[in-house]
Design a protein around this motif. Sequence first.
Motif, mmCIF file in Angstrom:
data_model
loop_
_atom_site.group_PDB
_atom_site.id
_atom_site.type_symbol
_atom_site.label_atom_id
_atom_site.label_comp_id
_atom_site.label_asym_id
_atom_site.label_seq_id
_atom_site.Cartn_x
_atom_site.Cartn_y
_atom_site.Cartn_z
ATOM 1 N N GLY A 1 -13.807 0.750 -18.061
ATOM 2 C CA GLY A 1 -12.544 0.114 -18.434
ATOM 3 C C GLY A 1 -12.266 0.257 -19.918
ATOM 4 N N CYS A 2 -11.102 0.826 -20.261
ATOM 5 C CA CYS A 2 -10.723 1.001 -21.661
ATOM 6 C C CYS A 2 -9.197 1.021 -21.752
ATOM 7 C CB CYS A 2 -11.314 2.296 -22.234
ATOM 8 S SG CYS A 2 -10.672 3.804 -21.456
ATOM 9 N N ARG A 3 -8.675 1.208 -22.966
ATOM 10 C CA ARG A 3 -7.222 1.224 -23.147
ATOM 11 C C ARG A 3 -6.578 2.412 -22.437
ATOM 12 N NH1 ARG A 3 -5.545 0.627 -29.280
ATOM 13 N NH2 ARG A 3 -3.515 0.680 -28.227
ATOM 14 N N PHE A 4 -7.284 3.563 -22.414
ATOM 15 C CA PHE A 4 -6.703 4.757 -21.812
ATOM 16 C C PHE A 4 -6.468 4.561 -20.315
ATOM 17 C CE2 PHE A 4 -6.808 9.191 -20.273
ATOM 18 C CZ PHE A 4 -5.832 9.728 -21.093
ATOM 19 N N CYS A 5 -7.395 3.914 -19.642
ATOM 20 C CA CYS A 5 -7.243 3.670 -18.196
ATOM 21 C C CYS A 5 -6.713 2.272 -17.907
ATOM 22 C CB CYS A 5 -8.568 3.893 -17.475
ATOM 23 S SG CYS A 5 -9.895 2.777 -17.989
ATOM 24 N N LYS A 6 -6.261 1.574 -18.962
ATOM 25 C CA LYS A 6 -5.704 0.223 -18.847
ATOM 26 C C LYS A 6 -6.696 -0.757 -18.235
ATOM 27 C CE LYS A 6 -0.994 2.000 -18.532
ATOM 28 N NZ LYS A 6 0.258 2.082 -17.756
ATOM 29 N N GLY A 7 -7.954 -0.549 -18.570
ATOM 30 C CA GLY A 7 -8.991 -1.490 -18.155
ATOM 31 C C GLY A 7 -9.460 -1.360 -16.728
ATOM 32 N N THR A 8 -8.912 -0.406 -15.975
ATOM 33 C CA THR A 8 -9.276 -0.292 -14.555
ATOM 34 C C THR A 8 -10.473 0.611 -14.314
ATOM 35 O OG1 THR A 8 -7.799 1.595 -14.166
ATOM 36 C CG2 THR A 8 -6.856 -0.617 -13.957
ATOM 37 N N GLY A 9 -10.724 1.539 -15.235
ATOM 38 C CA GLY A 9 -11.795 2.500 -15.031
ATOM 39 C C GLY A 9 -11.367 3.706 -14.218
ATOM 40 N N TRP A 10 -10.071 3.718 -13.759
ATOM 41 C CA TRP A 10 -9.584 4.799 -12.896
ATOM 42 C C TRP A 10 -8.269 5.350 -13.433
ATOM 43 C CZ3 TRP A 10 -12.725 6.506 -9.101
ATOM 44 C CH2 TRP A 10 -13.739 5.642 -8.661
ATOM 45 N N LEU A 11 -8.033 6.640 -13.154
ATOM 46 C CA LEU A 11 -6.798 7.302 -13.548
ATOM 47 C C LEU A 11 -6.168 7.969 -12.328
ATOM 48 C CD1 LEU A 11 -8.201 9.067 -16.741
ATOM 49 C CD2 LEU A 11 -6.724 7.050 -16.715
ATOM 50 N N GLU A 12 -4.895 7.640 -12.065
ATOM 51 C CA GLU A 12 -4.197 8.226 -10.911
ATOM 52 C C GLU A 12 -3.875 9.691 -11.192
ATOM 53 O OE1 GLU A 12 0.251 7.967 -9.084
ATOM 54 O OE2 GLU A 12 -0.678 6.075 -9.693
ATOM 55 N N ILE A 13 -4.189 10.566 -10.218
ATOM 56 C CA ILE A 13 -3.978 11.997 -10.469
ATOM 57 C C ILE A 13 -3.077 12.676 -9.439
ATOM 58 C CG2 ILE A 13 -6.088 12.357 -11.777
ATOM 59 C CD1 ILE A 13 -7.348 13.459 -9.210
ATOM 60 N N LEU A 14 -3.036 12.202 -8.183
ATOM 61 C CA LEU A 14 -2.213 12.909 -7.197
ATOM 62 C C LEU A 14 -1.965 12.045 -5.975
ATOM 63 C CD1 LEU A 14 -4.198 14.020 -4.642
ATOM 64 C CD2 LEU A 14 -5.016 15.503 -6.459
ATOM 65 N N GLY A 15 -1.013 12.506 -5.142
ATOM 66 C CA GLY A 15 -0.725 11.856 -3.872
ATOM 67 C C GLY A 15 -1.028 12.819 -2.732
ATOM 68 N N CYS A 16 -1.345 12.275 -1.575
ATOM 69 C CA CYS A 16 -1.724 13.127 -0.454
ATOM 70 C C CYS A 16 -1.556 12.369 0.863
ATOM 71 C CB CYS A 16 -3.170 13.594 -0.597
ATOM 72 S SG CYS A 16 -4.375 12.221 -0.540
ATOM 73 N N GLY A 17 -1.861 13.036 1.956
ATOM 74 C CA GLY A 17 -1.811 12.388 3.263
ATOM 75 C C GLY A 17 -1.798 13.415 4.385
ATOM 76 N N MET A 18 -1.924 12.924 5.601
ATOM 77 C CA MET A 18 -1.819 13.774 6.778
ATOM 78 C C MET A 18 -0.345 14.035 7.073
ATOM 79 S SD MET A 18 -4.964 14.241 7.417
ATOM 80 C CE MET A 18 -4.884 15.072 9.022
ATOM 81 N N VAL A 19 0.005 15.279 7.390
ATOM 82 C CA VAL A 19 1.396 15.640 7.629
ATOM 83 C C VAL A 19 1.968 14.818 8.780
ATOM 84 C CG1 VAL A 19 2.987 17.509 8.225
ATOM 85 C CG2 VAL A 19 1.008 17.970 6.767
ATOM 86 N N ASP A 20 3.124 14.176 8.528
ATOM 87 C CA ASP A 20 3.780 13.369 9.558
ATOM 88 C C ASP A 20 4.226 14.267 10.716
ATOM 89 O OD1 ASP A 20 6.006 11.927 10.961
ATOM 90 O OD2 ASP A 20 5.553 10.415 9.435
ATOM 91 N N PRO A 21 3.986 13.871 11.969
ATOM 92 C CA PRO A 21 4.402 14.688 13.119
ATOM 93 C C PRO A 21 5.893 15.032 13.109
ATOM 94 C CG PRO A 21 2.900 12.961 13.831
ATOM 95 C CD PRO A 21 3.202 12.694 12.396
ATOM 96 N N ASN A 22 6.724 14.171 12.534
ATOM 97 C CA ASN A 22 8.153 14.471 12.482
ATOM 98 C C ASN A 22 8.446 15.735 11.665
ATOM 99 O OD1 ASN A 22 8.770 12.206 13.987
ATOM 100 N ND2 ASN A 22 9.114 10.906 12.191
ATOM 101 N N VAL A 23 7.637 15.989 10.641
ATOM 102 C CA VAL A 23 7.825 17.181 9.822
ATOM 103 C C VAL A 23 7.591 18.435 10.659
ATOM 104 C CG1 VAL A 23 6.972 18.440 7.803
ATOM 105 C CG2 VAL A 23 7.214 15.954 7.701
ATOM 106 N N TYR A 24 6.603 18.376 11.549
ATOM 107 C CA TYR A 24 6.358 19.516 12.430
ATOM 108 C C TYR A 24 7.566 19.803 13.317
ATOM 109 C CZ TYR A 24 1.399 19.014 11.187
ATOM 110 O OH TYR A 24 0.213 18.935 10.518
#
Length: 354
Positions: free
Chosen positions: A285-308
């Motif tokens: 935890g520090c100022r760079f990660c706003k005290g959380t210890g983690w940094l968000e880098i990307l989004g993801c997921g399983m392709v929704d069947p509607n997209v198919y």
Amino acid sequence: MSVAEEIVALRERVLGDIAAAETTAQLEEVRVAVLGKKGSLTGYLRSMGQIPPEERATVGKTVNQAHQEVEAALEARKTALAAAELEASISASAVDVTLPGRVQQLGTRHLINRIADEIAEIFLGLGYSIANGPEVETEYYNFNALNAPEDHPSRGLADTFYVVDRSDDAHVHVKGESSVLLRTQTSPVQARVMEAQKPPIYIISPGKVYRRDVADPSHLPQFHQIEGLVVDEGITFGDLKGTLEYVCKQIFGEERKTRFRAHYFPFTEPSAEVDVSCGICHGEGCRFCKGTGWLEILGCGMVDPNVYGYAGIDPEKYSGFAFGMGVERIACLKYNVPDLRMLVEGDMRFLRQF
């Protein structure tokens, strides 16, 4: 003192000024002051009519003689000064062949391009291929074919740059009647690939995207994304998790940890945000990660069947996952850069560090 004596005295002063001139510019000032339209010697020539008749011959002879001597002196001094100035110019620009040569500074790839290439190399090593698409996209591919609902905020004028806006018309899922816009993500490339190619599909789609964001430390109106798509038989969330954990360690280092947090995206279900442990505090935890210890880098997921359904792929037979990451954000997180704008301001003092 008679007029003739005044002219003789003027001639002597002028000849002295000519001899004292050190540059052609100074010499030209002397010439204008004496022989110009309002020059002192020219004035005597113009006032000859006012000279008494008995003195006119003597004064005229003296003026002409002074004029000739001054012109001759000006020409001689001009030649001498021009030669001296040319010699000085040649000496000043002479090349000392004994000095070491100046090496042309070589440029390097911009940090954004370098990070994009590094990420692409990682996925190419995993067997993915690179797919590209237009930056000026239709609403159909940018939103409809990705299962974005009609009332999704990203469709609004406050978030998207529209080139041709048909928002007053009824929104229909017909490609030819969609609005035209600057793509807000590279996901439309995924929709186009699924439409044109049968599974298995393993691609990444890098490129520029555009959003109506005011530039600040964490946002840019134009930035770069790398999105990925996998469609094949038997693909699970475990495949997604294992792939992204491997990629994150390749980008940030083997010691970095990752975590997945539940999230929502219209085109994936289930969806997740991926964080990487902070490289500065190592998760403490520090100022760079706003005290959380983690940094968000990307989004993801399983392709929704509607997209198919839009692409004509059987969701009962195939499954897959998708992900997307911002190149500028990855670059800043990897090198602890506090402001995205530093990447695009062109300050060479900053860019030469990488």
